[in-house]
Design a protein around this motif. Sequence first.
Motif, short mmCIF file in Angstrom:
data_model
loop_
_atom_site.label_atom_id
_atom_site.label_comp_id
_atom_site.label_asym_id
_atom_site.label_seq_id
_atom_site.Cartn_x
_atom_site.Cartn_y
_atom_site.Cartn_z
N ILE A 299 0.85 -1.20 0.00
CA ILE A 299 0.00 0.00 0.00
C ILE A 299 0.88 1.25 0.00
O ILE A 299 0.59 2.23 -0.70
CB ILE A 299 -0.96 0.00 1.20
CG1 ILE A 299 -1.96 -1.15 1.09
CG2 ILE A 299 -1.71 1.33 1.29
CD1 ILE A 299 -2.87 -1.31 2.31
N LEU A 300 1.97 1.21 0.78
CA LEU A 300 2.88 2.35 0.84
C LEU A 300 3.51 2.62 -0.53
O LEU A 300 3.59 3.78 -0.98
CB LEU A 300 3.97 2.09 1.88
CG LEU A 300 5.06 3.17 2.03
CD1 LEU A 300 4.44 4.52 2.38
CD2 LEU A 300 6.07 2.76 3.09
N ALA A 301 3.96 1.55 -1.20
CA ALA A 301 4.62 1.72 -2.51
C ALA A 301 3.65 2.28 -3.54
O ALA A 301 3.94 3.27 -4.23
CB ALA A 301 5.18 0.38 -2.99
N THR A 302 2.48 1.65 -3.66
CA THR A 302 1.52 2.09 -4.68
C THR A 302 0.84 3.40 -4.27
O THR A 302 0.45 4.20 -5.13
CB THR A 302 0.45 1.02 -4.93
OG1 THR A 302 -0.17 0.66 -3.69
CG2 THR A 302 1.09 -0.23 -5.53
N GLY A 303 0.71 3.62 -2.94
CA GLY A 303 0.07 4.84 -2.45
C GLY A 303 0.92 6.07 -2.61
O GLY A 303 0.41 7.20 -2.54
N THR A 304 2.22 5.90 -2.81
CA THR A 304 3.08 7.05 -3.08
C THR A 304 3.44 7.14 -4.56
O THR A 304 3.21 8.15 -5.21
CB THR A 304 4.37 6.98 -2.23
OG1 THR A 304 4.95 5.68 -2.37
CG2 THR A 304 4.08 7.22 -0.77
N VAL A 305 3.95 6.04 -5.10
CA VAL A 305 4.42 6.06 -6.49
C VAL A 305 3.26 6.23 -7.48
O VAL A 305 3.27 7.13 -8.31
CB VAL A 305 5.22 4.78 -6.82
CG1 VAL A 305 5.71 4.82 -8.26
CG2 VAL A 305 6.40 4.62 -5.87
#
Length: 416
Positions: A253-259
Amino acid sequence: MSEKKKSPLKKFWKMIGPGLVTGASDDDPSGIATYSQAGAAFGLTTLWTAIVAFPLMAAIQQMCARIGLVTSEGLTGTLKKHYPKPILYLMLLFSFPAIVMNIGADIAAMGAVGNLLFPVIDASFFSVFFTLLLIFLIIYLPYRKIVATLKYLCIVMLVYFVVPFLYKQDLMAILKATFIPTIKFDKEFIAILVGILGTTISPYLFFWQTSVEVEETKSKKTHVVIDKKIISEMKTDVDFGMTFSALVMYFIILATGTVLYNGNIHQINTVEEAAMALKPLAGNLAYLLFAVGIISTGLIAIPVLGGSLSYIFSETFGWEEGLDKKFHEAKGFYFIIAISLLLGLSLNYVGISPIKALIYTAILYGVTAPVLIGIILHISNNKKIMGIYVNGIWMNILGFAALVIMLVAAILLFLV
């Protein structure tokens, strides 16, 4: 090397097993698709769900593991012995299509990602290859080697801890989203919350965890007497596995939620779309790591999905069962695994898309999970079945919280 001379890390690695594999299989390719869509659509807003889901997952899986250890039977066997048969057949009716569709979605995702890594080879070839490879390994590898292989595959999933840091992060925004829950009362956000709950607290894991604890005990050469030490080791194993699962979910979620979210990519339908979208925004390394992780999670999750279904059938109809048995000793057990994987593969050729399969799976899981959690709570508090190993107060609090949340999710699933 004697037990005393072994390093604490080696002792710990030897002790963990079923709990870690269960936790890792919870983050299967279909789950990754759900987490990726949550991050792409809402940024960091759903990060807090990993914190909430962890104690609920751990509590339910601990109850299932304890049932297996104390009764020496899988969840289906316990249901068969102590509950009306209609409940057992109802679980079988709902579990079979849900698990097969889940397997189909995972096989399709692995095939698509294989095609991304090697574009000259068609995705359908990879899907067939992975299906046949898994059937062969499950049938011909003994239980201990299967568990050892799956445990080491879990290490590959650590790539998801790296991906977010290949992109510039806002630490304060991350901390705020992690510890201050945000809920949006709109159809899309509620649907994502239901999807996250459905993929983290999945009924097939209940059956797998219970049966594999029995399998683990049987695989040991000496007779194992269940005591507080065994129960404590089980709790450590399950907690570690569920922590691992929650962290993988969190970092996806962190990866897709930022990138992806910051790159104005807000709609992700499949895991291969998530991997492809990362490539121009976070670089080739992030794309490669994300893709390799998807294949690894599929190799872990599909044996668990097929195995859980086979345990359900075998215990229902009284067949010989167990991954420790050779094919000729438990033909029915292994036939169910093979059939479930082949049926899952066939979904790619009969017009059922992976996304539709995930939607149908979520509905079936949403309906069955609250019922199963209620039954697990009843068994775990029944002294005639569990003796002195009934639930403590905190285990009941977390279990009932999971029941209420999954019940509300099931209702919302039909209302949104």
